[in-house]
Design a protein around this motif. Structure first.
Motif, mmCIF file in Angstrom:
data_model
loop_
_atom_site.group_PDB
_atom_site.id
_atom_site.type_symbol
_atom_site.label_atom_id
_atom_site.label_comp_id
_atom_site.label_asym_id
_atom_site.label_seq_id
_atom_site.Cartn_x
_atom_site.Cartn_y
_atom_site.Cartn_z
ATOM 1 N N LYS A 57 -12.520 -50.468 11.913
ATOM 2 C CA LYS A 57 -13.141 -49.724 13.009
ATOM 3 C C LYS A 57 -14.651 -49.624 12.798
ATOM 4 O O LYS A 57 -15.445 -49.815 13.737
ATOM 5 C CB LYS A 57 -12.530 -48.331 13.109
ATOM 6 C CG LYS A 57 -13.111 -47.486 14.240
ATOM 7 C CD LYS A 57 -12.475 -46.108 14.277
ATOM 8 C CE LYS A 57 -13.103 -45.254 15.394
ATOM 9 N NZ LYS A 57 -12.513 -43.884 15.421
ATOM 10 N N THR A 58 -15.058 -49.365 11.564
ATOM 11 C CA THR A 58 -16.487 -49.275 11.252
ATOM 12 C C THR A 58 -17.193 -50.603 11.512
ATOM 13 O O THR A 58 -18.302 -50.638 12.073
ATOM 14 C CB THR A 58 -16.682 -48.867 9.778
ATOM 15 O OG1 THR A 58 -16.063 -47.601 9.552
ATOM 16 C CG2 THR A 58 -18.159 -48.786 9.419
ATOM 17 N N LEU A 59 -16.570 -51.707 11.121
ATOM 18 C CA LEU A 59 -17.170 -53.021 11.342
ATOM 19 C C LEU A 59 -17.323 -53.310 12.839
ATOM 20 O O LEU A 59 -18.345 -53.822 13.290
ATOM 21 C CB LEU A 59 -16.318 -54.112 10.686
ATOM 22 C CG LEU A 59 -16.299 -54.128 9.147
ATOM 23 C CD1 LEU A 59 -15.335 -55.187 8.636
ATOM 24 C CD2 LEU A 59 -17.700 -54.368 8.578
ATOM 25 N N ARG A 60 -16.298 -52.978 13.607
ATOM 26 C CA ARG A 60 -16.367 -53.217 15.049
ATOM 27 C C ARG A 60 -17.469 -52.383 15.690
ATOM 28 O O ARG A 60 -18.196 -52.858 16.574
ATOM 29 C CB ARG A 60 -15.018 -52.905 15.680
ATOM 30 C CG ARG A 60 -13.963 -53.999 15.434
ATOM 31 C CD ARG A 60 -12.609 -53.590 15.924
ATOM 32 N NE ARG A 60 -11.662 -54.718 15.926
ATOM 33 C CZ ARG A 60 -10.344 -54.579 16.066
ATOM 34 N NH1 ARG A 60 -9.820 -53.344 16.199
ATOM 35 N NH2 ARG A 60 -9.562 -55.630 16.079
ATOM 36 N N GLU A 61 -17.599 -51.137 15.257
ATOM 37 C CA GLU A 61 -18.649 -50.270 15.803
ATOM 38 C C GLU A 61 -20.041 -50.793 15.453
ATOM 39 O O GLU A 61 -21.015 -50.527 16.166
ATOM 40 C CB GLU A 61 -18.473 -48.838 15.279
ATOM 41 C CG GLU A 61 -17.244 -48.138 15.847
ATOM 42 C CD GLU A 61 -17.011 -46.781 15.209
ATOM 43 O OE1 GLU A 61 -17.667 -46.498 14.165
ATOM 44 O OE2 GLU A 61 -16.170 -46.013 15.719
ATOM 45 N N ALA A 62 -20.121 -51.547 14.338
ATOM 46 C CA ALA A 62 -21.403 -52.129 13.921
ATOM 47 C C ALA A 62 -21.676 -53.469 14.602
ATOM 48 O O ALA A 62 -22.700 -54.102 14.346
ATOM 49 C CB ALA A 62 -21.415 -52.311 12.410
ATOM 50 N N GLY A 63 -20.752 -53.908 15.456
ATOM 51 C CA GLY A 63 -20.958 -55.142 16.206
ATOM 52 C C GLY A 63 -20.298 -56.366 15.625
ATOM 53 O O GLY A 63 -20.489 -57.473 16.135
#
Length: 328
Positions: A43-49
């Motif tokens: 989820k963190t990676l996706r939020e970072a693009g």
């Protein structure tokens, strides 16, 4: 975000990029964290693009083909190694099919800070690698890339091959276990349906290649070290290994001693400056050509079979260079 979590996220990125995909259990096991942590980090990676994809059919997470991680901060030593050495080896025919490595190194060079880029450019002008003459593998780029793709997807290949063993063009289906560069050329190593055993094929002599739908698995325990055994270079001959004893004169003793020629070699210094060279090899044909390179500066002490082979080839050379009037 603390440094521990940053390290963990980078590791997850590397796993997603290095693999063809994995499920949450596999990622958790590889990273030695819980499933919940993997979900949170994705989820963190996706939020970072970062475009982490999920395949509902296979239940695997992966990164899109072609997605690359941002550049890392390189030290001057690392930059010199990657740009100076990789770029040099990828230039022209220095190492066939490594032009992409050279282009990547040049891209890295362009991203360096001006001061570091200037330092690396200056150093690389004074670092050169002179390779031995290589098989240029002209027009074999497509063959090489198809082999890479087949190995990545674990699919068998059909090849038409100009064989120097059968002295004719053969056709066979191969399970491509390994691609390896040895001495002067790229080689495919895999199980051949025609020969019903693992064989080695020079990529330069592959005339035609098709990737098949049939898949394969590399046998458990198969590796190049076991396959080559104690071959002098790459040709492992049938039968028991040979204990080789060579005696080199003082003139070439230092030259021979400086190089690690074979994993089994042992060298003993003699009082007159000459050396005794010992090795255990799987076949004598390859080492016989190496011995002949040293001409009258080496003598084969053992085995007798190798001594006879070298003598036979020397006699053949002598006949070629014998003056014409001696044959009258």
């Amino acid at each position: 975000m603390n440094s521990k979590r940053v390290t963990r996220l980078l590791r997850l990125l590397q796993m997603l990029q290095a693999r063809s995909g994995d499920n949450v259990d596999g990622l958790a096991a590889a990273a030695e964290v819980s499933r919940r942590t993997v979900f949170r980090d994705i989820k963190t990676l996706r939020e970072a693009g970062v475009p982490v994809e999920f395949d509902h059919e296979t239940q695997k997470y992966s990164l899109p083909l072609g997605y690359l991680l941002p550049p890392t901060n390189f030290t001057p030593e690392e930059s010199l190694a990657l740009i100076g050495l990789t770029a040099e080896r990828g230039r022209g025919d220095a190492l066939p099919f490594f032009e992409p490595a050279r282009r990547a190194a040049l891209k890295l060079q362009a991203t360096l800070p001006p001061a570091l880029r200037s330092q690396v450019e200056q150093l690389t002008r004074h670092v050169k690698i002179r390779s031995p003459q290589l098989n240029r593998l002209a027009d074999k780029q497509d063959v090489y890339q198809l082999l890479i793709d087949a190995r990545a997807s674990q699919r068998q290949v059909w090849i038409a091959y100009d064989s120097l063993t059968e002295w004719e063009r053969i056709e066979t289906t191969i399970r491509p276990y390994h691609l390896t560069f040895i001495n002067r050329s790229w080689y495919l190593i895999g199980r051949s349906s025609l020969h019903r055993e693992v064989r080695i094929f020079n990529v330069g002599r592959i005339v035609e290649l098709r990737v098949l739908d049939e898949t394969f698995k590399t046998p458990r325990g198969f590796n190049l070290k076991r396959y080559f055994g104690n071959a002098w270079r790459m040709i492992r001959e049938p039968g028991p290994d040979h204990k080789v004893h060579l005696r080199f004169t003082q003139f070439v003793a230092t030259n021979v001693s400086e190089v690690h020629w074979h994993p089994t070699q042992r060298i003993e210094q003699r009082e007159d400056g000459s050396i005794d060279f010992y090795a255990t090899v799987s076949g004598i044909s390859e080492i016989s050509w190496w011995v002949l390179q040293y001409g009258d500066q080496v003598e084969v002490i053992a085995p007798a079979k190798l001594r006879r082979l070298v003598a036979k080839r020397i006699e053949g050379m002598a006949r070629i260079y014998r003056p014409a009037d001696e044959d009258r």
